[in-house]
Write an enzyme that holds these catalytic residues in place. Structure first.
Site, short mmCIF file in Angstrom:
data_model
loop_
_atom_site.label_atom_id
_atom_site.label_comp_id
_atom_site.label_asym_id
_atom_site.label_seq_id
_atom_site.Cartn_x
_atom_site.Cartn_y
_atom_site.Cartn_z
N ARG A 82 0.86 -1.18 0.00
CA ARG A 82 0.00 0.00 0.00
C ARG A 82 0.90 1.23 0.00
NH1 ARG A 82 -2.81 2.93 5.12
NH2 ARG A 82 -3.44 4.74 3.91
N HIS A 128 -2.85 10.92 1.32
CA HIS A 128 -2.28 10.67 2.64
C HIS A 128 -1.78 12.02 3.17
CE1 HIS A 128 -0.75 7.15 5.21
NE2 HIS A 128 -0.38 8.23 5.87
N GLU A 177 -6.97 8.14 7.23
CA GLU A 177 -7.25 8.56 8.60
C GLU A 177 -7.73 10.00 8.76
OE1 GLU A 177 -3.92 7.74 11.11
OE2 GLU A 177 -3.78 5.66 10.47
N ASN A 303 -6.80 1.31 10.29
CA ASN A 303 -5.41 1.42 10.73
C ASN A 303 -5.44 1.37 12.25
OD1 ASN A 303 -4.95 2.00 8.06
ND2 ASN A 303 -4.27 4.11 8.39
N TYR A 305 -3.10 1.57 15.98
CA TYR A 305 -1.87 1.73 16.72
C TYR A 305 -2.05 1.43 18.21
CZ TYR A 305 0.29 3.23 12.47
OH TYR A 305 0.78 3.24 11.20
N GLU A 379 -2.80 -0.56 8.24
CA GLU A 379 -1.60 -0.12 8.96
C GLU A 379 -1.66 -0.70 10.36
OE1 GLU A 379 -0.71 4.10 9.35
OE2 GLU A 379 -1.34 4.46 7.29
C1 BGC Z 1 -0.34 7.49 9.71
C2 BGC Z 1 1.08 7.38 9.21
C3 BGC Z 1 2.05 7.56 10.35
C4 BGC Z 1 1.75 6.49 11.38
C5 BGC Z 1 2.73 6.44 12.55
C6 BGC Z 1 -0.58 6.79 11.03
O1 BGC Z 1 -1.54 7.48 11.75
O2 BGC Z 1 -1.20 7.00 8.71
O3 BGC Z 1 1.25 8.32 8.19
O4 BGC Z 1 3.37 7.48 9.92
O5 BGC Z 1 0.48 6.75 11.91
O6 BGC Z 1 2.80 7.64 13.22
#
Ligand code: BGC
Length: 478
Positions: A82, A128, A177, A303, A305, A379
């Site tokens: 991607r 992006h 996002e 995505n 985290y 992601e």
């Molecule tokens: C974003 C990326 C960023 C990643 C880590 C995501 O929210 O899509 O562009 O690098 O977080 O910070």
């Protein structure tokens, strides 16, 4: 290791179908460099970062070294890559009547052709976060108070990409996002003279742009037999810290006001009622707009985290300084003084695999399954704390990122196995140690080290091998 690694768990053997789409992700501004080469026009990030030491002038030099990137993907056994198109590289001024830059088109054609030849599926993000600077100057880009021109310009740009690349690209993401994009706009960020209305407007305009682009794709490019979606995210998975009604309610509010802002209208045809809270500053979708947006994604893309606890306390409503906590819900990484997981750089994200599992079950049940769609993770990644100051040996060994991916992909397999969640793809963020939005290169998310002193040479980290071994175990061969 204090846990059973995925390859050592026989119950996960071949748990995922042979066509499971696993791979890596990147974004144009964060990797390409060559910001003024071959006719690329300036974008908002060039302007915003111009006085910072780390900006996109080089990034990872993928504009010149893209063949090395494709080789890495092959070496890692990736089925999918991607990446995003830089709008101002293919249309330097961005507008619908502005000229096309053929060198930019050629660059993406070369990359796409090489991926296809290598058996790697290209997934393309149209946006992006990098707006041609000229459009920011004309009408404040995504913060435009009247989005008509923005929509027209974006649709024209998208049509150009579908026409030039759509014979080979079968999966598109319109916008990355919107939640993070809104918050990046804050204070000294991407939108000059940022106000609370701008935050809401940027998010609202993302919905309208996405809806219009998806409709045009479905109507005019259906013979390409591709799919279109939007890369959503909730800022974090938010878990109630205890069983109190306040904590449970706060976690729901957090979801509604981050992911729900976009996911509800797109996948359920509803709007988050939580926004009543903000009164008329929040632009609601009209019925016509809701009709446009509802059903505009062919797959559910997320995505992911971090994970945090909701304490149950509400915080000050939105002010200029807490724009990232727009949901007004107090969150913490600690419970009874204990951290929720292994801390990442700047405290975000922590390694919390159970939060990832819960998030997957939630989005599947709430948004994807009712639409008979699969979930794609586009992601997921971890920035190891203090990695930038490690020895090269430790960077390459990459112990904590190996642990992260083992635990996270393990959590993904567990929810497939135990909860019947349909997940069709997963992408590590990111292929390379790339530029991070206004933090430079310090938080590193890459599974490949980039040696900037030596011609930007790519050096694989052991996490990439770990990930390859995991897929080898969990993805069926036929
Ligand atoms: C974003 C990326 C960023 C990643 C880590 C995501 O929210 O899509 O562009 O690098 O977080 O910070």
């Amino acid at each position: 290791m204090a846990y059973r690694t995925v390859p050592s768990r026989p119950e996960l053997k071949d748990i995922l179908p042979a066509d499971f789409l696993h791979g890596y992700a990147s974004a144009a501004y964060q990797v390409e460099g060559a910001t003024s080469k071959d006719g690329r026009g300036p974008c908002n990030w060039d302007e915003f970062l111009k006085d910072y030491p780390d900006k996109g002038d080089d990034a990872c030099r993928s504009y010149d070294l893209w063949q090395d990137d494709v080789k890495l993907l092959q070496q890692y056994g990736a089925k999918s890559y991607r990446f995003s198109i830089s709008w101002s590289r293919v249309k330097p001024l961005g507008g619908k009547n502005d000229p096309v830059n053929e060198a930019g088109i050629q660059y993406y054609n070369n990359l796409i052709n090489a991926l296809v030849d290598a058996g790697i599926e290209p997934t393309v993000t149209l946006y992006h976060y990098d707006t041609p600077l000229a459009l920011d100057e004309r009408y404040r880009g995504f913060a435009a108070s009247d989005p008509t021109e923005l929509i027209d310009d974006f649709v024209a740009y998208a049509k150009l990409c579908f026409a030039k690349f759509g014979d080979r690209v079968k999966r598109w993401l319109t916008i990355n996002e919107p939640w993070i994009f809104c918050s990046l706009g804050g204070e000294d960020g991407l939108v000059k003279g940022y106000t609370r209305q701008d935050f809401f407007r940027v998010g609202h305009n993302c919905l309208l742009v996405h809806g219009n682009v998806a409709r045009v794709y479905h109507r005019e490019f259906c013979q390409q037999r591709g799919q279109i979606g939007i890369a959503l995210k909730n800022y974090d998975w938010v878990e109630p810290i205890d069983n109190s009604p306040e904590a449970i309610k706060a976690a729901q509010i957090a979801e509604e006001r981050s992911l729900g802002w976009w996911a509800q209208p797109i996948f359920k045809g509803t709007q988050t009622t939580a926004w009543d809270h903000y009164g008329s500053t929040f632009p609601k979708l009209t019925n016509e707009e809701l009709d446009l947006v509802f059903g505009s994604a062919d797959f559910f893309s997320i995505n992911h985290y971090g994970t945090m606890y909701a304490t149950g306390r509400l915080i000050e409503p939105y002010t200029k300084t807490n724009f990232r906590d727009l949901d007004d819900v107090e969150k913490t990484h600690f419970k009874h003084g204990k951290p929720i997981g292994r801390r990442g750089e700047n405290g975000h994200p922590h390694t919390v695999p159970w939060g990832f599992g819960k998030m997957l079950i939630h989005v599947w049940k709430t948004y994807a399954e009712p639409q008979n769609q699969s979930v794609y993770v586009y992601e997921n990644g971890y920035s190891v704390e203090h990695e930038a100051s490690f020895s090269l040996e430790d960077i390459i060994n990459d112990q904590y990122r190996q642990e992260f991916y083992d635990l996270y992909i393990g959590a993904l397999c567990d929810v497939v196995r135990n909860h019947g969640v349909k997940i069709a793809g997963y992408h590590c963020w990111s292929l390379l140690d790339n530029l991070e939005w206004n933090f430079g290169y310090k938080p590193r998310f890459g599974l490949t080290y980039v040696d900037r002193e030596n011609g930007f040479k790519r050096i694989p980290k052991n996490s990439a091998m770990t990930v390859a071994a995991i897929w080898d175990h969990v993805v069926a061969k036929t």
